[in-house]
Design a protein around this motif. Structure first.
Motif, PDB file in Angstrom:
ATOM      1  N   ALA A 190       0.843  -1.203   0.000  1.00 29.70           N
ATOM      2  CA  ALA A 190       0.000   0.000   0.000  1.00 29.70           C
ATOM      3  C   ALA A 190       0.872   1.245   0.000  1.00 29.70           C
ATOM      4  O   ALA A 190       0.605   2.207  -0.729  1.00 29.70           O
ATOM      5  N   GLU A 242       1.057   4.055  -3.045  1.00 29.65           N
ATOM      6  CA  GLU A 242       0.883   5.499  -2.804  1.00 29.65           C
ATOM      7  C   GLU A 242       2.072   6.301  -3.325  1.00 29.65           C
ATOM      8  O   GLU A 242       1.892   7.370  -3.892  1.00 29.65           O
ATOM      9  N   GLN A 243       3.287   5.767  -3.147  1.00 30.12           N
ATOM     10  CA  GLN A 243       4.471   6.445  -3.670  1.00 30.12           C
ATOM     11  C   GLN A 243       4.437   6.519  -5.193  1.00 30.12           C
ATOM     12  O   GLN A 243       4.753   7.551  -5.778  1.00 30.12           O
ATOM     13  N   ALA A 281       1.796   6.478  -7.114  1.00 31.47           N
ATOM     14  CA  ALA A 281       0.699   7.344  -7.553  1.00 31.47           C
ATOM     15  C   ALA A 281       1.052   8.818  -7.387  1.00 31.47           C
ATOM     16  O   ALA A 281       0.501   9.660  -8.089  1.00 31.47           O
TER      17      ALA A 281
END
Length: 101
Positions: free
Chosen positions: A90, A94-95, A97
């Motif tokens: 996760a 996130e990184q 994105a």
């Protein structure tokens, strides 16, 4: 993704052959993914000749309008390992994105 409370939990889970058996639903929790799959997680104790075995039941329901299911009975150590991998991935997602995603 949304979460579901104990009152929304199924009264049973299914073994790999699709047979229902009782689960400890009072402590169960679930999330519903953006594609509509309900992922339920519950404690499970399986009795056998060697004594009861503690497990964590992971029940991935079908997608909207679908019929596919997946089920796994994880040992507590396996469940913790999976939790670690999910949190790690996760953070990586996130990184990738970027900010504001």
């Amino acid at each position: 993704m949304t979460t579901a409370g104990p009152q929304d939990q199924p009264s049973h889970h299914f073994d790999p052959a699709g047979r229902p058996y009782a689960a400890a639903t009072a402590a169960a929790a679930a999330v519903v993914t953006a594609c509509g799959r309900r992922i339920a997680v519950a404690p499970l104790c399986i009795g056998a000749a060697g004594g009861p075995f503690a497990r964590v039941a992971l029940d991935v329901g079908p997608e909207r309008g679908g019929a596919s299911r997946a089920w796994a009975g994880l040992s507590p150590q396996e469940a913790r390992g999976l939790a670690f991998l999910l949190l790690e991935q996760a953070a990586r997602a996130e990184q990738l994105a970027g900010p504001g995603a």
